[in-house]
Design a protein around this motif. Structure first.
Motif, PDB file in Angstrom:
ATOM      1  N   GLY B  55      -2.361  55.158 -44.763  1.00 32.74           N
ATOM      2  CA  GLY B  55      -0.927  54.985 -44.615  1.00 32.74           C
ATOM      3  C   GLY B  55      -0.417  53.573 -44.579  1.00 32.74           C
ATOM      4  O   GLY B  55       0.778  53.374 -44.488  1.00 32.74           O
ATOM      5  N   SER B  56      -1.279  52.591 -44.674  1.00 31.49           N
ATOM      6  CA  SER B  56      -0.791  51.225 -44.577  1.00 31.49           C
ATOM      7  C   SER B  56      -0.562  50.628 -45.960  1.00 31.49           C
ATOM      8  O   SER B  56      -0.392  49.430 -46.081  1.00 31.49           O
ATOM      9  N   ASP B  57      -0.572  51.458 -46.987  1.00 29.29           N
ATOM     10  CA  ASP B  57      -0.431  50.911 -48.334  1.00 29.29           C
ATOM     11  C   ASP B  57       0.937  51.226 -48.943  1.00 29.29           C
ATOM     12  O   ASP B  57       1.082  51.265 -50.145  1.00 29.29           O
ATOM     13  N   GLU B  58       1.938  51.470 -48.098  1.00 32.40           N
ATOM     14  CA  GLU B  58       3.228  51.840 -48.661  1.00 32.40           C
ATOM     15  C   GLU B  58       3.994  50.609 -49.129  1.00 32.40           C
ATOM     16  O   GLU B  58       4.311  50.470 -50.295  1.00 32.40           O
ATOM     17  N   PHE B  59       4.287  49.733 -48.210  1.00 33.06           N
ATOM     18  CA  PHE B  59       5.033  48.540 -48.576  1.00 33.06           C
ATOM     19  C   PHE B  59       4.284  47.265 -48.249  1.00 33.06           C
ATOM     20  O   PHE B  59       4.452  46.267 -48.905  1.00 33.06           O
ATOM     21  N   GLY B  60       3.470  47.334 -47.228  1.00 28.99           N
ATOM     22  CA  GLY B  60       2.755  46.140 -46.840  1.00 28.99           C
ATOM     23  C   GLY B  60       3.618  45.147 -46.107  1.00 28.99           C
ATOM     24  O   GLY B  60       3.198  44.041 -45.837  1.00 28.99           O
ATOM     25  N   SER B  61       4.848  45.551 -45.799  1.00 28.42           N
ATOM     26  CA  SER B  61       5.737  44.588 -45.142  1.00 28.42           C
ATOM     27  C   SER B  61       5.529  44.574 -43.635  1.00 28.42           C
ATOM     28  O   SER B  61       5.744  43.558 -42.995  1.00 28.42           O
ATOM     29  N   SER B  62       5.115  45.712 -43.108  1.00 28.36           N
ATOM     30  CA  SER B  62       4.974  45.770 -41.653  1.00 28.36           C
ATOM     31  C   SER B  62       3.714  45.018 -41.249  1.00 28.36           C
ATOM     32  O   SER B  62       2.598  45.365 -41.659  1.00 28.36           O
ATOM     33  N   TYR B  63       3.917  44.020 -40.462  1.00 27.17           N
ATOM     34  CA  TYR B  63       2.781  43.184 -40.075  1.00 27.17           C
ATOM     35  C   TYR B  63       1.869  43.948 -39.133  1.00 27.17           C
ATOM     36  O   TYR B  63       0.677  44.104 -39.359  1.00 27.17           O
ATOM     37  N   ASP B  64       2.453  44.466 -38.076  1.00 26.96           N
ATOM     38  CA  ASP B  64       1.686  45.269 -37.136  1.00 26.96           C
ATOM     39  C   ASP B  64       1.716  46.693 -37.668  1.00 26.96           C
ATOM     40  O   ASP B  64       2.653  47.439 -37.420  1.00 26.96           O
ATOM     41  N   SER B  65       0.673  47.057 -38.380  1.00 33.26           N
ATOM     42  CA  SER B  65       0.681  48.332 -39.101  1.00 33.26           C
ATOM     43  C   SER B  65       0.839  49.487 -38.118  1.00 33.26           C
ATOM     44  O   SER B  65      -0.010  49.728 -37.285  1.00 33.26           O
ATOM     45  N   SER B  66       1.956  50.164 -38.226  1.00 29.85           N
ATOM     46  CA  SER B  66       2.344  51.091 -37.177  1.00 29.85           C
ATOM     47  C   SER B  66       2.334  52.521 -37.670  1.00 29.85           C
ATOM     48  O   SER B  66       3.208  53.289 -37.350  1.00 29.85           O
ATOM     49  N   SER B  67       1.381  52.871 -38.503  1.00 24.07           N
ATOM     50  CA  SER B  67       1.343  54.252 -38.932  1.00 24.07           C
ATOM     51  C   SER B  67       0.642  55.087 -37.870  1.00 24.07           C
ATOM     52  O   SER B  67      -0.191  54.576 -37.114  1.00 24.07           O
ATOM     53  N   PRO B  68       0.994  56.348 -37.779  1.00 27.36           N
ATOM     54  CA  PRO B  68       0.394  57.184 -36.737  1.00 27.36           C
ATOM     55  C   PRO B  68      -1.110  57.332 -36.889  1.00 27.36           C
ATOM     56  O   PRO B  68      -1.820  57.457 -35.897  1.00 27.36           O
ATOM     57  N   ALA B  69      -1.610  57.308 -38.112  1.00 26.68           N
ATOM     58  CA  ALA B  69      -3.051  57.468 -38.292  1.00 26.68           C
ATOM     59  C   ALA B  69      -3.809  56.295 -37.685  1.00 26.68           C
ATOM     60  O   ALA B  69      -4.844  56.474 -37.040  1.00 26.68           O
ATOM     61  N   VAL B  70      -3.271  55.084 -37.887  1.00 29.40           N
ATOM     62  CA  VAL B  70      -3.933  53.916 -37.307  1.00 29.40           C
ATOM     63  C   VAL B  70      -3.917  53.996 -35.787  1.00 29.40           C
ATOM     64  O   VAL B  70      -4.910  53.699 -35.111  1.00 29.40           O
ATOM     65  N   ASP B  71      -2.783  54.440 -35.250  1.00 33.54           N
ATOM     66  CA  ASP B  71      -2.697  54.603 -33.805  1.00 33.54           C
ATOM     67  C   ASP B  71      -3.706  55.619 -33.307  1.00 33.54           C
ATOM     68  O   ASP B  71      -4.342  55.429 -32.266  1.00 33.54           O
ATOM     69  N   PHE B  72      -3.865  56.712 -34.066  1.00 37.18           N
ATOM     70  CA  PHE B  72      -4.804  57.739 -33.648  1.00 37.18           C
ATOM     71  C   PHE B  72      -6.237  57.209 -33.675  1.00 37.18           C
ATOM     72  O   PHE B  72      -7.037  57.516 -32.790  1.00 37.18           O
ATOM     73  N   GLY B  73      -6.535  56.379 -34.673  1.00 41.08           N
ATOM     74  CA  GLY B  73      -7.855  55.769 -34.722  1.00 41.08           C
ATOM     75  C   GLY B  73      -8.113  54.877 -33.531  1.00 41.08           C
ATOM     76  O   GLY B  73      -9.192  54.903 -32.942  1.00 41.08           O
ATOM     77  N   ARG B  74      -7.094  54.098 -33.143  1.00 41.55           N
ATOM     78  CA  ARG B  74      -7.263  53.232 -31.970  1.00 41.55           C
ATOM     79  C   ARG B  74      -7.437  54.045 -30.696  1.00 41.55           C
ATOM     80  O   ARG B  74      -8.242  53.709 -29.822  1.00 41.55           O
ATOM     81  N   PHE B  75      -6.681  55.133 -30.629  1.00 43.03           N
ATOM     82  CA  PHE B  75      -6.782  56.031 -29.470  1.00 43.03           C
ATOM     83  C   PHE B  75      -8.206  56.575 -29.354  1.00 43.03           C
ATOM     84  O   PHE B  75      -8.818  56.538 -28.284  1.00 43.03           O
ATOM     85  N   LEU B  76      -8.744  57.042 -30.486  1.00 35.17           N
ATOM     86  CA  LEU B  76     -10.104  57.586 -30.473  1.00 35.17           C
ATOM     87  C   LEU B  76     -11.121  56.511 -30.117  1.00 35.17           C
ATOM     88  O   LEU B  76     -12.085  56.776 -29.385  1.00 35.17           O
ATOM     89  N   THR B  77     -10.900  55.288 -30.620  1.00 33.61           N
ATOM     90  CA  THR B  77     -11.818  54.200 -30.293  1.00 33.61           C
ATOM     91  C   THR B  77     -11.849  53.934 -28.799  1.00 33.61           C
ATOM     92  O   THR B  77     -12.932  53.789 -28.207  1.00 33.61           O
ATOM     93  N   ALA B  78     -10.665  53.885 -28.195  1.00 35.45           N
ATOM     94  CA  ALA B  78     -10.606  53.636 -26.750  1.00 35.45           C
ATOM     95  C   ALA B  78     -11.314  54.750 -25.998  1.00 35.45           C
ATOM     96  O   ALA B  78     -12.056  54.499 -25.033  1.00 35.45           O
ATOM     97  N   ILE B  79     -11.129  55.997 -26.442  1.00 36.47           N
ATOM     98  CA  ILE B  79     -11.780  57.113 -25.762  1.00 36.47           C
ATOM     99  C   ILE B  79     -13.297  56.976 -25.856  1.00 36.47           C
ATOM    100  O   ILE B  79     -14.015  57.147 -24.862  1.00 36.47           O
ATOM    101  N   ILE B  80     -13.797  56.617 -27.032  1.00 38.09           N
ATOM    102  CA  ILE B  80     -15.248  56.554 -27.201  1.00 38.09           C
ATOM    103  C   ILE B  80     -15.838  55.410 -26.393  1.00 38.09           C
ATOM    104  O   ILE B  80     -16.900  55.546 -25.781  1.00 38.09           O
ATOM    105  N   VAL B  81     -15.130  54.266 -26.357  1.00 37.46           N
ATOM    106  CA  VAL B  81     -15.655  53.129 -25.597  1.00 37.46           C
ATOM    107  C   VAL B  81     -15.726  53.466 -24.112  1.00 37.46           C
ATOM    108  O   VAL B  81     -16.737  53.205 -23.441  1.00 37.46           O
ATOM    109  N   VAL B  82     -14.657  54.065 -23.591  1.00 34.85           N
ATOM    110  CA  VAL B  82     -14.662  54.423 -22.171  1.00 34.85           C
ATOM    111  C   VAL B  82     -15.730  55.471 -21.895  1.00 34.85           C
ATOM    112  O   VAL B  82     -16.395  55.449 -20.850  1.00 34.85           O
TER     113      VAL B  82
END
Lengths: 185, 131
Positions: B55-82
């Motif tokens: 989802g980050s290949d739409e415009f490339g204008s958003s610096y802090d890539s704020s697509s829900p999929a990226v957020d979900f990946g970060r969420f899963l990463t935090a869960i696995i690390v903890v």
């Protein structure tokens, strides 16, 4: 004498405050990571009690004693499951649709999204209340020793931490969009 | 960025020490459950790597890539690390593994995950310097 004019629709029952923090451009990332960490801590706190209960078999105190008087049963799992369902419901809702001022056309969609949001919050609050209920009715009132009331406290902490995780995720997802909005204008 | 040969050698050394600690925490007490920690920390960067291209290949204008999929990946990463840090504590709490084994496996897992983080931080800046 007239009431001051409110800047919202006075017929709405519950207002959704969208707090606007602009603390930095990595706020959203930090918020999502923190929410995931809180979510994991919440569930592991309860699973800790469950594993501890499953492993506290016959010789838990003095040798020759009976089985421990209480175990973590399915009743203890119900508040956590309610909180988890509420968490999913809250986070599956599109936030712009709740806000409703974007001109989505269908005003009933906004109403329905708010209804589902209410259901989600009710499930989370019900999970918290249920965990406190389990703590009091199952553990505190029966005067179990400290070792067993820990199961109840773990249950309550699971619900509280899951609520905190939902709050952090909510705030973290809303701030960054505001920041970018201000930035592009 | 000139992350040279010395960095690679240092990181591989740290990774070897981390795995040594984890395997030692298993082998000293003949209880191989702490090996799950190594598996957890190896799996930890996987959700970010998978969801980073969603989802980050739409415009490339958003610096802090704020697509829900990226957020979900970060969420899963935090869960696995903890999870990686919480698993030895919980196993030690219910006397499945020794508490020294728990400490050793946590230290080893921290070293392994730190190695992964340092490696991706040192070598991902060549292609693009987002994130």
């Amino acid at each position: 004498m007239s009431l001051p004019r409110a800047n919202y629709d006075p017929r709405r029952v519950c207002l959704n405050p969208f707090p606007e923090f602009t603390l930095g451009k990595h706020k959203r990332t930090i918020g999502v990571y923190l929410a995931g960490a809180l979510f994991a801590i919440a569930n592991w706190a309860f699973l800790d009690a469950a594993i501890l209960s499953a492993h506290s078999k016959n010789p838990w105190g003095q040798p020759g004693n009976e089985d421990p008087p209480v175990h973590v049963t399915f009743v203890d799992w119900i508040p956590g499951i309610c909180s988890l369902l509420g968490y999913l419901v809250i986070n599956l809702i599109d936030k712009d649709r709740i806000r409703g001022d974007e001109g989505f056309g269908d005003s009933r969609a906004v109403w329905r999204a708010r209804l589902f949001l209410f259901i989600g919050f009710a499930l989370m609050a019900g999970g918290l209340a249920g965990s406190v209920t389990v703590l009091i009715l199952k553990y505190v009132l029966n005067n179990y020793p400290e070792q067993f009331t820990y199961y109840g406290y773990a249950n309550v902490s699971q619900s509280v931490l899951m609520m905190l995780s939902a709050i952090v995720l909510w705030i973290g997802q809303n701030t960054s969009s505001e920041y970018e909005y201000n930035l592009t204008l | 960025m000139a992350a040279g040969l010395r960095t690679v050698i240092l990181l591989s050394f740290v990774l070897a020490v981390g795995f040594l600690l984890i395997i030692l925490s298993c082998a000293l007490w003949q209880n191989w459950l702490p090996l799950l920690v190594a598996l957890t920390f190896v799996l930890a960067p996987l959700p970010n790597a998978v969801f980073a291209h969603c989802g980050s290949d739409e415009f490339g204008s958003s610096y802090d890539s704020s697509s829900p999929a990226v957020d979900f990946g970060r969420f899963l990463t935090a869960i696995i690390v903890v999870t990686g840090f919480a698993l030895p504590i919980i196993l030690a709490h219910s006397d499945v593994i020794n508490s020294k084994a728990a400490i050793m496996s946590i230290a080893g897992g921290g070293l392994v995950y730190g190695t992964i983080l340092a490696y991706s931080a040192a070598f991902s800046q060549e292609e693009s310097d987002y994130d």
